[in-house]
Design an enzyme around this catalytic site. Structure first.
Site, PDB file in Angstrom:
ATOM      1  N   ASP A  38       0.708  -1.194  -0.192  1.00  0.00           N
ATOM      2  CA  ASP A  38      -0.134  -0.054  -0.033  1.00  0.00           C
ATOM      3  C   ASP A  38       0.752   1.123   0.015  1.00  0.00           C
ATOM      4  O   ASP A  38       1.977   1.172   0.341  1.00  0.00           O
ATOM      5  CB  ASP A  38      -0.976   0.001   1.306  1.00  0.00           C
ATOM      6  CG  ASP A  38      -1.495   1.304   1.598  1.00  0.00           C
ATOM      7  OD1 ASP A  38      -2.383   1.681   0.764  1.00  0.00           O
ATOM      8  OD2 ASP A  38      -1.375   1.792   2.463  1.00  0.00           O
ATOM      9  N   ASP A 236      -1.613  -0.991   6.069  1.00  0.00           N
ATOM     10  CA  ASP A 236      -1.664  -0.440   7.784  1.00  0.00           C
ATOM     11  C   ASP A 236      -3.323  -0.078   8.006  1.00  0.00           C
ATOM     12  O   ASP A 236      -3.673   0.060   9.061  1.00  0.00           O
ATOM     13  CB  ASP A 236      -0.835   0.725   7.961  1.00  0.00           C
ATOM     14  CG  ASP A 236      -1.201   2.186   7.259  1.00  0.00           C
ATOM     15  OD1 ASP A 236      -1.539   1.952   6.032  1.00  0.00           O
ATOM     16  OD2 ASP A 236      -0.893   3.186   7.593  1.00  0.00           O
ATOM     17  N   ASP A 240      -7.154  -1.560   4.215  1.00  0.00           N
ATOM     18  CA  ASP A 240      -6.325  -2.535   3.582  1.00  0.00           C
ATOM     19  C   ASP A 240      -6.731  -3.991   3.957  1.00  0.00           C
ATOM     20  O   ASP A 240      -6.250  -4.812   3.473  1.00  0.00           O
ATOM     21  CB  ASP A 240      -4.823  -2.269   3.918  1.00  0.00           C
ATOM     22  CG  ASP A 240      -4.374  -1.017   3.380  1.00  0.00           C
ATOM     23  OD1 ASP A 240      -4.662  -0.400   2.511  1.00  0.00           O
ATOM     24  OD2 ASP A 240      -3.623  -0.247   4.071  1.00  0.00           O
TER      25      ASP A 240
HETATM   26  P1  ADP Z   1      -4.793   5.532   0.046  1.00  0.00           P
HETATM   27  O1  ADP Z   1      -4.715   4.069  -1.151  1.00  0.00           O
HETATM   28  O2  ADP Z   1      -3.557   6.389  -0.762  1.00  0.00           O
HETATM   29  O3  ADP Z   1      -4.297   5.117   1.168  1.00  0.00           O
HETATM   30  P2  ADP Z   1      -7.414   6.265  -0.167  1.00  0.00           P
HETATM   31  O4  ADP Z   1      -8.107   5.118  -0.736  1.00  0.00           O
HETATM   32  O5  ADP Z   1      -7.623   6.447   1.271  1.00  0.00           O
HETATM   33  O6  ADP Z   1      -5.810   6.387  -0.500  1.00  0.00           O
HETATM   34  O7  ADP Z   1      -8.084   7.552  -0.587  1.00  0.00           O
HETATM   35  C1  ADP Z   1      -7.908   7.729  -2.113  1.00  0.00           C
HETATM   36  C2  ADP Z   1      -8.129   9.222  -2.434  1.00  0.00           C
HETATM   37  O8  ADP Z   1      -9.681   9.507  -2.166  1.00  0.00           O
HETATM   38  C3  ADP Z   1      -7.493  10.228  -1.891  1.00  0.00           C
HETATM   39  O9  ADP Z   1      -5.832  10.472  -2.761  1.00  0.00           O
HETATM   40  C4  ADP Z   1      -8.215  11.652  -2.180  1.00  0.00           C
HETATM   41  O10 ADP Z   1      -7.967  12.072  -3.404  1.00  0.00           O
HETATM   42  C5  ADP Z   1      -9.601  10.950  -1.777  1.00  0.00           C
HETATM   43  N1  ADP Z   1     -10.024  11.180  -0.392  1.00  0.00           N
HETATM   44  C6  ADP Z   1     -10.184  10.217   0.625  1.00  0.00           C
HETATM   45  N2  ADP Z   1     -10.384  10.711   1.716  1.00  0.00           N
HETATM   46  C7  ADP Z   1     -10.454  12.083   1.510  1.00  0.00           C
HETATM   47  C8  ADP Z   1     -10.698  12.947   2.653  1.00  0.00           C
HETATM   48  N3  ADP Z   1     -11.040  13.020   3.829  1.00  0.00           N
HETATM   49  N4  ADP Z   1     -10.559  14.230   2.023  1.00  0.00           N
HETATM   50  C9  ADP Z   1     -10.367  14.577   0.835  1.00  0.00           C
HETATM   51  N5  ADP Z   1      -9.980  13.477  -0.149  1.00  0.00           N
HETATM   52  C10 ADP Z   1     -10.065  12.380   0.302  1.00  0.00           C
HETATM   53 MG    MG Z   2      -3.848   3.526   2.915  1.00  0.00          MG
END
Ligand code: ADP
Ligand code: MG
Length: 291
Positions: A38, A236, A240
């Protein structure tokens, strides 16, 4: 099986900060062909900070205040960065009502009677927000490996906020150690393609996929397993957990969510990616003695 060798092996692992759940986890860990990471919080520090605020015909500071007012109800690492940026500028937050989180896409709530949403391009498209006037700025910021989210009010774009999440100092070394052992290295992320590409290039990963919706991560892990390849997934977050469960070996970073720990065959007590090759090395050495 030789219990003494197993005890010695798992003991050595524990001393290094690696908890191997049982002999099945050890057996699968010794035979890993592919490691899937991740990004956020695993290969990066997981504590993004706001670097740029681009207001579209409005005051960027007021946009930040509205956005932070909504983010106050979110537990996402990006949300914490908004709050820190608002606090730094001593912005008084407004009351947000009807908060909702859209996993992997963004968040929304009503502030001062108007709907405020924050999130990625796909989320803005769903909300009917036109980002064309911000396209150039978005491309420029993403080119600098920043995560870019848009802020909109009542369907109208207010601007962009860019955030940076530094790559962990030990990540490149971890990837190199895996590759030296003949293991393929990949990354799955919900973040945008330019950010994913930049991290993958910086670390020398064999491959990456992004953006991947959270519920798609386990589907991708299943795909890597085709042909009998043994896949380890390192993560983490709460998001995931299904991907960790779908892998032959789930490797959870111990500072992460409890659900991630429950589904993991291996738990790392420190957020150090170098413990991933170390786990496989210990599993290989221990397995050789047991056999
Ligand atoms: P990662 O796989 O990198 O952990 P996430 O799946 O948690 O990422 O989130 C993917 C995308 O969704 C982020 O890059 C962002 O663009 C958007 N996103 C998610 N949560 C938020 C939030 N609280 N505020 C703004 N954008 C968000
Ligand atoms: Mg993540």
């Amino acid at each position: 099986a030789t219990p003494a060798a197993l005890v010695a092996g798992t003991g050595a692992a524990a001393k290094a900060g690696i908890l191997i759940r049982d002999i099945e986890a050890l057996e699968r860990a010794h035979a890993v062909d592919v490691v899937v990471f991740d990004k956020t919080g695993t290969l990066t520090e997981g504590h993004p900070a706001v670097t740029d605020i681009v207001g579209l015909g409005t005051d960027g500071v007021e946009m930040l205040r509205l956005a932070a007012s909504v983010q106050a109800a979110s537990e996402h690492p990006l949300a914490r960065a908004f709050l820190a940026a608002a606090e730094l500028r001593r912005l008084p937050l407004a009351r947000a009502e009807g908060f909702r989180s859209f996993t992997g896409r963004g968040v929304g709530a009503t502030v001062d009677g108007r709907r405020v949403v924050i999130g990625n391009e796909a989320f803005m498209a769903e909300e009917g927000v036109d980002l064309r006037l911000l396209a150039r700025e978005k491309t420029r910021l993403e080119g600098a490996a920043k995560t870019v989210v848009a802020v909109a009010r009542d369907g109208e774009a207010l601007g962009l906020v860019a955030l940076a999440d530094p790559v962990r100092a030990e990540a490149a070394e971890a990837v190199a150690a895996l590759k030296a052992r003949g293991i393929e290295t990949r990354m799955l992320t919900g973040d945008a393609e330019p950010v994913a590409r930049s991290v993958a290039t910086k670390l020398g990963l064999d491959g990456f996929e992004g953006p991947v919706r959270p519920e798609q991560k386990s589907v991708r892990v299943e795909a890597y397993r085709r042909g009998g390849r043994i896949v380890a997934m390192v993560g983490d977050g709460v998001n995931d957990a299904p991907a960790l469960a779908a892998a032959d070996v789930g490797i959870a970073i111990g500072t992460g969510a409890d659900v991630a720990l429950e589904t993991a065959g291996v738990t790392l007590m420190r957020p150090d990616p170098r413990l991933v090759p170390a786990s496989i090395e210990i599993a290989r050495a221990t397995w050789a003695k047991i056999r």
